[in-house]
Write a protein that holds these residues in place. Structure first.
Motif, PDB file in Angstrom:
ATOM      1  N   ALA A   1       0.836  -1.206   0.000  1.00  0.00           N
ATOM      2  CA  ALA A   1       0.000   0.000   0.000  1.00  0.00           C
ATOM      3  C   ALA A   1       0.868   1.251   0.000  1.00  0.00           C
ATOM      4  CB  ALA A   1      -0.923  -0.011   1.216  1.00  0.00           C
ATOM      5  N   ALA A   2       1.942   1.229   0.780  1.00  0.00           N
ATOM      6  CA  ALA A   2       2.836   2.390   0.838  1.00  0.00           C
ATOM      7  C   ALA A   2       3.571   2.595  -0.483  1.00  0.00           C
ATOM      8  CB  ALA A   2       3.839   2.213   1.975  1.00  0.00           C
ATOM      9  N   MET A   3       3.923   1.504  -1.173  1.00  0.00           N
ATOM     10  CA  MET A   3       4.568   1.629  -2.488  1.00  0.00           C
ATOM     11  C   MET A   3       3.647   2.330  -3.479  1.00  0.00           C
ATOM     12  SD  MET A   3       6.228  -2.180  -2.893  1.00  0.00           S
ATOM     13  CE  MET A   3       7.085  -2.938  -1.505  1.00  0.00           C
ATOM     14  N   ALA A   4       2.364   1.969  -3.425  1.00  0.00           N
ATOM     15  CA  ALA A   4       1.405   2.551  -4.366  1.00  0.00           C
ATOM     16  C   ALA A   4       1.034   3.985  -3.999  1.00  0.00           C
ATOM     17  CB  ALA A   4       0.150   1.682  -4.418  1.00  0.00           C
ATOM     18  N   ALA A   5       0.862   4.240  -2.713  1.00  0.00           N
ATOM     19  CA  ALA A   5       0.370   5.548  -2.268  1.00  0.00           C
ATOM     20  C   ALA A   5       1.475   6.605  -2.189  1.00  0.00           C
ATOM     21  CB  ALA A   5      -0.310   5.405  -0.909  1.00  0.00           C
ATOM     22  N   TYR A   6       2.729   6.189  -1.992  1.00  0.00           N
ATOM     23  CA  TYR A   6       3.848   7.132  -1.841  1.00  0.00           C
ATOM     24  C   TYR A   6       5.002   6.703  -2.757  1.00  0.00           C
ATOM     25  CZ  TYR A   6       1.272   8.653   2.276  1.00  0.00           C
ATOM     26  OH  TYR A   6       0.301   9.118   3.119  1.00  0.00           O
ATOM     27  N   PRO A   7       4.892   6.950  -4.055  1.00  0.00           N
ATOM     28  CA  PRO A   7       5.886   6.426  -5.014  1.00  0.00           C
ATOM     29  C   PRO A   7       7.271   7.045  -4.897  1.00  0.00           C
ATOM     30  CG  PRO A   7       4.293   7.857  -6.112  1.00  0.00           C
ATOM     31  CD  PRO A   7       3.775   7.635  -4.729  1.00  0.00           C
TER      32      PRO A   7
ATOM     33  N   TYR B   1       6.725  11.723  15.613  1.00  0.00           N
ATOM     34  CA  TYR B   1       7.215  11.612  14.233  1.00  0.00           C
ATOM     35  C   TYR B   1       6.817  12.847  13.434  1.00  0.00           C
ATOM     36  CZ  TYR B   1       7.389   6.696  15.635  1.00  0.00           C
ATOM     37  OH  TYR B   1       7.625   5.528  16.303  1.00  0.00           O
ATOM     38  N   ALA B   2       7.778  13.431  12.748  1.00  0.00           N
ATOM     39  CA  ALA B   2       7.474  14.544  11.844  1.00  0.00           C
ATOM     40  C   ALA B   2       6.699  14.013  10.647  1.00  0.00           C
ATOM     41  CB  ALA B   2       8.778  15.204  11.390  1.00  0.00           C
ATOM     42  N   ASP B   3       5.639  14.724  10.261  1.00  0.00           N
ATOM     43  CA  ASP B   3       4.811  14.328   9.117  1.00  0.00           C
ATOM     44  C   ASP B   3       4.456  12.840   9.205  1.00  0.00           C
ATOM     45  OD1 ASP B   3       3.420  14.414   6.747  1.00  0.00           O
ATOM     46  OD2 ASP B   3       5.201  14.319   5.467  1.00  0.00           O
ATOM     47  N   PRO B   4       3.763  12.426  10.267  1.00  0.00           N
ATOM     48  CA  PRO B   4       3.554  10.994  10.517  1.00  0.00           C
ATOM     49  C   PRO B   4       2.696  10.283   9.486  1.00  0.00           C
ATOM     50  CG  PRO B   4       2.208  12.315  12.014  1.00  0.00           C
ATOM     51  CD  PRO B   4       3.121  13.267  11.304  1.00  0.00           C
ATOM     52  N   MET B   5       1.855  11.010   8.756  1.00  0.00           N
ATOM     53  CA  MET B   5       0.999  10.360   7.768  1.00  0.00           C
ATOM     54  C   MET B   5       1.801   9.820   6.589  1.00  0.00           C
ATOM     55  SD  MET B   5      -2.235  10.199   8.488  1.00  0.00           S
ATOM     56  CE  MET B   5      -2.994  10.092   6.861  1.00  0.00           C
ATOM     57  N   THR B   6       2.906  10.474   6.268  1.00  0.00           N
ATOM     58  CA  THR B   6       3.686  10.121   5.084  1.00  0.00           C
ATOM     59  C   THR B   6       4.601   8.935   5.357  1.00  0.00           C
ATOM     60  OG1 THR B   6       3.643  12.408   4.308  1.00  0.00           O
ATOM     61  CG2 THR B   6       5.370  10.989   3.405  1.00  0.00           C
ATOM     62  N   PHE B   7       4.691   8.045   4.372  1.00  0.00           N
ATOM     63  CA  PHE B   7       5.640   6.937   4.455  1.00  0.00           C
ATOM     64  C   PHE B   7       7.008   7.467   4.072  1.00  0.00           C
ATOM     65  CE2 PHE B   7       7.947   3.163   3.350  1.00  0.00           C
ATOM     66  CZ  PHE B   7       7.414   2.154   4.133  1.00  0.00           C
ATOM     67  N   SER B   8       7.910   7.561   5.045  1.00  0.00           N
ATOM     68  CA  SER B   8       9.207   8.205   4.813  1.00  0.00           C
ATOM     69  C   SER B   8      10.321   7.411   5.491  1.00  0.00           C
ATOM     70  CB  SER B   8       9.183   9.645   5.349  1.00  0.00           C
ATOM     71  OG  SER B   8      10.450  10.244   5.229  1.00  0.00           O
ATOM     72  N   PRO B   9      11.007   6.524   4.762  1.00  0.00           N
ATOM     73  CA  PRO B   9      12.115   5.763   5.358  1.00  0.00           C
ATOM     74  C   PRO B   9      13.224   6.644   5.910  1.00  0.00           C
ATOM     75  CG  PRO B   9      11.438   4.775   3.281  1.00  0.00           C
ATOM     76  CD  PRO B   9      10.732   6.090   3.380  1.00  0.00           C
TER      77      PRO B   9
ATOM     78  N   CYS C   1      11.547  -5.923  -8.682  1.00  0.00           N
ATOM     79  CA  CYS C   1      10.945  -6.659  -9.805  1.00  0.00           C
ATOM     80  C   CYS C   1       9.676  -6.034 -10.382  1.00  0.00           C
ATOM     81  CB  CYS C   1      10.626  -8.090  -9.369  1.00  0.00           C
ATOM     82  SG  CYS C   1      12.083  -9.107  -9.068  1.00  0.00           S
ATOM     83  N   PHE C   2       8.972  -5.186  -9.622  1.00  0.00           N
ATOM     84  CA  PHE C   2       7.633  -4.779 -10.060  1.00  0.00           C
ATOM     85  C   PHE C   2       7.393  -3.276  -9.959  1.00  0.00           C
ATOM     86  CE2 PHE C   2       7.248  -9.149  -8.531  1.00  0.00           C
ATOM     87  CZ  PHE C   2       6.655  -9.761  -9.625  1.00  0.00           C
ATOM     88  N   ASP C   3       6.532  -2.799 -10.852  1.00  0.00           N
ATOM     89  CA  ASP C   3       5.913  -1.482 -10.711  1.00  0.00           C
ATOM     90  C   ASP C   3       4.581  -1.700 -10.000  1.00  0.00           C
ATOM     91  OD1 ASP C   3       7.854   0.084 -12.071  1.00  0.00           O
ATOM     92  OD2 ASP C   3       7.074  -0.655 -13.989  1.00  0.00           O
ATOM     93  N   ILE C   4       4.434  -1.082  -8.849  1.00  0.00           N
ATOM     94  CA  ILE C   4       3.206  -1.213  -8.062  1.00  0.00           C
ATOM     95  C   ILE C   4       2.610   0.177  -7.911  1.00  0.00           C
ATOM     96  CG2 ILE C   4       2.204  -1.909  -5.847  1.00  0.00           C
ATOM     97  CD1 ILE C   4       4.455  -3.950  -5.579  1.00  0.00           C
ATOM     98  N   THR C   5       1.452   0.393  -8.513  1.00  0.00           N
ATOM     99  CA  THR C   5       0.853   1.725  -8.550  1.00  0.00           C
ATOM    100  C   THR C   5      -0.588   1.677  -8.060  1.00  0.00           C
ATOM    101  OG1 THR C   5       0.240   1.374 -10.861  1.00  0.00           O
ATOM    102  CG2 THR C   5       2.318   2.519 -10.429  1.00  0.00           C
TER     103      THR C   5
END
Length: 511
Positions: free
Chosen positions: A313-319, A405-413, A458-462
């Motif tokens: 879900a994070a791959m698709a929502a936060y490319p 967490y700063a900007d906790p909604m965003t998926f940020s490694p 291996c994949f494009d996940i959108t």
């Protein structure tokens, strides 16, 4: 005369039932002080207010009442901890007195035969089980014995994504459960594995009893266990669950013993337990042994599955983070699909390690932790807690807390690219806390790392524009269908050829 009897009855009710409770409450409030008590219903408290799963309810309640608040689920006070600061102060720094478990007559005594470590009080029996698990699942063992299983299953994972992308959730499920079945019993599990299906159903039933007080009145009101057994209407269901669960793991155990006898058993946790018991390195009876196996399977199956599904879900929502991660993977593994990432690449791919930790932080798979119980009176920042008070870290509230967490909604490694990068336990609470930290966290962390690395490579996940992902309210736990829709496609023909080539090993491995 009738009026007099009615008045007398009312007075008797007040004296027998109301006044003692008011006096008890007065005495309690005089001695103790709990964080803000969330208004609830008479007798049942907040039992009807807490949904299952309760992640977003916990977030909204924390926003209203602050770092700590108290709910009454049945007759029990549970203090919800809504920041890492208070979790660290109480469940970590004072773990010696905050690591027990409340009495659960249904889930522990009846449904688990008193043998499930997850629900045991802080006792010698609990310490013995934890010692056994830790000795076998420590970091050295995870690195030397179990990585081969994870890398084999990652090859099957990318094959399943390529051949049946709409059922990616089943691929995640098969990967996670086949790894943990290999780790515990030394055997693989297929998507349609009947024993695996039974295990998943067993886990789902236990979770509902653990976290849904409406389903489990006995644990909500433990005094009900004092009723004569014929009057305990919940008991037959619990006893039937125990028999089913015990038989399920006994079947797996018996199959492994036969493999040990004919010399075909693979290295795994159960073999180590058998050998240790034979050498009298520790003592453990059969029921306890079976529930040690069940604890690991239950802890390692849905947790990794949910975390990997959330990563998708994070791959698709936060490319944006995926683009960055893929560039690093291409540098290490080749931009032309030269080879699949492996766990030996971790040192050269710190951003993937950070992404795995962010996955555990972003949407915790346990939305509210399993409560710890205080074993003696304690004081903290003006509050006075009585022994027996339960404490639960409010996982979703902490994950979405801007103070943590700063900007906790965003998926940020990037938030985990720090000195604690390689400590899987630092920066989140998904593996538990204090003396109750999951003993298999190294296996779990490696599962998530290898899955994220291979899928991004291996994949494009959108995201499907017709079906946007609701990352806050998605029910990650469902098994029968994908919890959200995404578009999954191999990156190139070269990646398709790579998957076909490397998956042969996984498709033909049978043990």
């Amino acid at each position: 005369m009738a009026v007099s009897i009615s008045v007398l009855s009312s007075c008797l009710f007040v004296f027998v039932f109301i006044l003692p409770r008011l006096w008890s409450r007065y005495q309690f409030n005089k001695k103790y002080r709990l964080p803000h008590v969330v208004p609830g219903w008479p007798i049942i408290g907040n039992s009807l207010d807490v949904p299952f799963p309760g992640g977003m309810w916990g977030v909204e309640t924390a926003r209203k009442y602050g770092e700590m608040y108290t709910c009454y689920l049945g007759g029990r006070a549970i203090v919800f901890l809504n920041s890492s600061r208070v979790v660290n102060d109480l469940l970590e720094k004072r773990a010696a007195i905050y690591s027990s478990r409340p009495f659960r007559p249904m889930c522990q005594d009846i449904m688990s035969g008193g043998a499930r470590m997850l629900l045991m009080p802080h006792s010698d029996r609990w310490r013995n089980q934890r010692k056994i698990m830790h000795s076998i699942l420590n970091n050295r063992q995870a690195e030397t014995k179990f990585i081969a299983y994870q890398e084999l299953e990652s090859k099957q994972l990318v094959y399943d994504y390529m051949t049946d992308p709409e059922n990616f959730h089943l691929a995640n499920q098969r990967f996670s459960n086949s790894v943990i079945m290999s780790v515990v019993f030394g055997r693989r599990a297929a998507i349609d594995d009947p024993e695996l299906k039974a295990i998943l159903e067993s886990v789902a039933v236990l979770a509902e009893y653990l976290f849904n007080p409406l389903k489990n009145i006995c644990d909500a009101f433990p005094w009900l266990s004092n009723l004569p057994k014929p009057l305990q209407w919940w008991r037959p269901a619990g006893e039937a669950y125990f028999k089913r669960t015990r038989a399920l793991y006994k079947g797996e155990y018996d199959r492994l013993v036969k493999k040990m006898e004919n010399g075909t058993a693979r290295p795994c946790f159960a073999v180590e337990v058998e050998q240790g018991a034979a050498k009298k390195e520790f003592a453990i009876d059969e029921t306890e042994k079976l529930f040690v196996f069940s604890t690991l399977l239950e802890a390692g199956s849905d947790t990794s599955r949910n975390a990997i599904t959330q990563a998708v879900a994070a791959m698709a929502a936060y490319p944006a983070w995926v683009i960055k991660a893929r560039a690093m993977l291409d540098e290490v593994c080749g931009a032309d699909a030269e080879r699949l990432p492996s766990l030996s690449d971790r040192e050269g791919l710190p951003y993937i390690t950070a992404a795995a930790k962010e996955c555990l932080r972003w949407r915790p798979f346990i939305q509210t932790g399993v409560p710890h119980m205080l074993v003696q009176d304690d004081e903290y920042e003006g509050y006075k807690f009585p022994a027996g008070t339960q404490f639960c870290w409010n996982a979703y509230a902490i994950a979405l807390n801007e103070g943590d967490y700063a900007d906790p909604m965003t998926f940020s490694p990037e938030r985990f690219m720090d000195a604690d990068l390689n400590n899987p336990l630092k920066g989140h609470w998904s593996f538990g806390t204090g003396r109750r930290v999951c003993v298999g966290y190294n296996v779990g962390a490696n599962n998530i790392w290898i899955a994220i690395a291979c899928l991004i490579y291996c994949f494009d996940i959108t995201e499907d524009p017709d079906h946007p992902i609701n990352t806050l309210n998605t029910n990650w736990e469902i098994h029968k269908e994908a919890p959200f829709k995404v578009k999954i496609a191999p990156r190139s023909q070269a990646h398709i050829e790579l998957i076909k080539r490397i998956s042969i090993e996984a498709l033909t491995a049978d043990y």
